[in-house]
Design a protein around this motif. Structure first.
Motif, short mmCIF file in Angstrom:
data_model
loop_
_atom_site.label_atom_id
_atom_site.label_comp_id
_atom_site.label_asym_id
_atom_site.label_seq_id
_atom_site.Cartn_x
_atom_site.Cartn_y
_atom_site.Cartn_z
N UNK A 6 175.83 95.09 35.40
CA UNK A 6 176.34 93.80 34.93
C UNK A 6 177.32 93.21 35.94
N UNK A 7 177.09 91.96 36.32
CA UNK A 7 178.01 91.24 37.19
C UNK A 7 178.86 90.33 36.31
N UNK A 8 180.18 90.52 36.35
CA UNK A 8 181.09 89.75 35.51
C UNK A 8 181.90 88.76 36.33
N UNK A 9 182.40 87.74 35.65
CA UNK A 9 183.23 86.76 36.33
C UNK A 9 184.58 87.36 36.73
N UNK A 10 185.09 86.90 37.84
CA UNK A 10 186.43 87.29 38.28
C UNK A 10 187.42 86.36 37.59
N UNK A 11 188.45 86.93 37.00
CA UNK A 11 189.42 86.13 36.27
C UNK A 11 190.34 85.34 37.18
N UNK A 12 191.03 84.37 36.62
CA UNK A 12 191.99 83.55 37.36
C UNK A 12 193.05 84.44 38.01
N UNK A 30 198.50 83.86 43.33
CA UNK A 30 198.92 84.31 44.65
C UNK A 30 200.44 84.25 44.75
N UNK A 31 201.08 85.27 45.29
CA UNK A 31 202.53 85.19 45.51
C UNK A 31 202.86 83.96 46.36
N UNK A 32 204.02 83.41 46.17
CA UNK A 32 204.38 82.16 46.85
C UNK A 32 204.19 82.28 48.36
N UNK A 33 203.46 81.32 48.93
CA UNK A 33 203.15 81.22 50.36
C UNK A 33 202.32 82.40 50.88
N UNK A 34 201.74 83.19 49.96
CA UNK A 34 200.89 84.30 50.37
C UNK A 34 199.52 84.16 49.70
N UNK A 35 198.72 85.21 49.78
CA UNK A 35 197.36 85.17 49.28
C UNK A 35 197.12 86.22 48.20
N UNK A 36 196.12 85.95 47.36
CA UNK A 36 195.70 86.91 46.34
C UNK A 36 194.36 87.50 46.77
N UNK A 37 194.19 88.80 46.59
CA UNK A 37 192.95 89.47 46.99
C UNK A 37 192.01 89.60 45.79
N UNK A 42 187.83 77.62 44.27
CA UNK A 42 186.76 78.11 45.13
C UNK A 42 185.46 78.30 44.34
N UNK A 43 184.35 78.32 45.08
CA UNK A 43 183.06 78.72 44.53
C UNK A 43 182.79 80.12 45.04
N UNK A 44 182.67 81.07 44.13
CA UNK A 44 182.52 82.48 44.50
C UNK A 44 181.19 83.01 43.97
N UNK A 69 177.36 83.24 40.31
CA UNK A 69 178.16 82.22 40.99
C UNK A 69 179.11 81.58 39.99
N UNK A 70 180.37 81.43 40.37
CA UNK A 70 181.38 80.90 39.47
C UNK A 70 182.41 80.06 40.21
N UNK A 71 183.16 79.27 39.44
CA UNK A 71 184.34 78.59 39.96
C UNK A 71 185.54 79.49 39.73
N UNK A 72 186.33 79.70 40.77
CA UNK A 72 187.50 80.56 40.65
C UNK A 72 188.75 79.78 41.04
N UNK A 73 189.75 79.86 40.18
CA UNK A 73 191.04 79.21 40.44
C UNK A 73 192.07 80.26 40.84
N UNK A 74 192.69 80.05 41.99
CA UNK A 74 193.80 80.90 42.43
C UNK A 74 195.07 80.06 42.30
#
Length: 205
Positions: A48-54, A57-64, A105-107, A135-140
Motif C-alpha cells: 500500500x502506498x499512502x499519502x505523506x502528511x503535511x 520545516x524549521x525556520x529558514x531550513x528544510x523538512x525531509x 509540491x506535487x509528489x 501522486x499527491x499535493x504536499x504542503x510544507x
C-alpha cells in the motif's frame, strides 16, 4: 347429531408435525473451514502506498520527506522513491528522501516489489517485478521563527536577528558604538530576547 367443532384437515396436521420436528432437530455443524477465515487469508499479501502528511520545516531550513509505504505477506519491496515537482519544474527525481523548504509540491511516490508463493518443498517462486504509484499535493509549512540563531559570518547577524551576543555575556544592538566590531557568538531577534537568555546590555553602546 353433528359435531359443532370444525373438521380437522389432514394437511394442517402434517404441517404442524413437520414444524415441530424441525424445531426439535439438532443444529447442523458448520465445518471449521467455513466458520472462520484461514490463516493464509488473515495474512494476505499487499503493498500500500499512502499519502505523506503535511510537514513543517524549521525556520529558514528544510523538512525531509520519505515514501510512506506498507507491505505485508509474501512480498519483497525492491525500491521506494520520490519524484517532486513545484510549479512545473522538477525538484527531485527518483530519490529515497527529499529535503524541501516551505511551499506546495506535487509528489509522486513509487514502489517496486515482487510477490512469491511457496511450493510443497517450501521453496519461493517469485513473480515478475510489479509497481505502484501515488501522486499527491504536499504542503510544507514554515516553522515559527526562533528568538535566537547563529551568526551568518564572523561579524554579522541575519537581518531578522540583528542583536549581537558576545562571549562575555554582553549584547550589542544596531547603532551601538561597538556593534560593528563585535564578533557575535549568538544573534537575537530583540534586546528582550537577549536579556531573557542571560545577556546584559553593553554599557558603552
Amino acid at each position: 347429531m353433528k359435531s359443532l367443532l370444525p373438521a380437522r384437515r389432514p394437511g394442517r396436521l402434517v404441517a404442524l408435525v413437520t414444524a415441530v420436528t424441525l424445531l426439535a432437530a439438532p443444529l447442523a455443524v458448520v465445518p471449521a473451514s467455513l466458520a472462520a477465515p484461514s490463516a493464509s487469508a488473515a495474512t494476505a499479501t499487499s503493498v500500500t502506498v499512502k499519502k505523506i502528511g503535511t510537514k513543517t520545516a524549521p525556520y529558514s531550513k528544510k523538512a525531509t520527506i520519505k515514501p510512506n509505504v506498507t507491505a505485508k505477506g509474501k512480498v519483497s519491496v525492491k525500491s521506494k522513491t520520490l519524484t517532486v515537482a513545484q510549479r512545473g519544474k522538477y525538484v527531485a527525481k527518483n530519490k529515497k528522501s527529499v529535503a524541501l523548504k516551505a511551499g506546495t509540491y506535487t509528489v509522486t511516490t513509487k514502489v517496486t516489489y515482487k510477490t512469491y508463493r511457496l511450493t510443497s518443498a517450501k521453496k519461493k517462486v517469485w513473480s515478475a517485478t510489479k509497481s505502484k504509484k501515488l501522486t499527491q499535493k504536499l504542503v510544507v509549512k514554515q516553522g515559527k521563527r526562533p528568538s535566537r540563531t547563529a551568526p551568518v559570518s564572523k561579524y554579522n547577524c541575519p537581518s531578522w536577528a540583528p542583536v549581537k551576543g558576545n562571549q562575555s555575556g554582553i549584547y550589542h544592538v544596531p547603532g551601538g558604538r561597538y556593534y560593528k566590531v563585535t564578533t557575535p557568538e549568538v544573534c537575537f531577534t530583540t534586546a528582550a530576547a537577549a536579556r531573557k537568555a542571560g545577556y546584559r546590555a553593553s554599557k558603552n553602546g
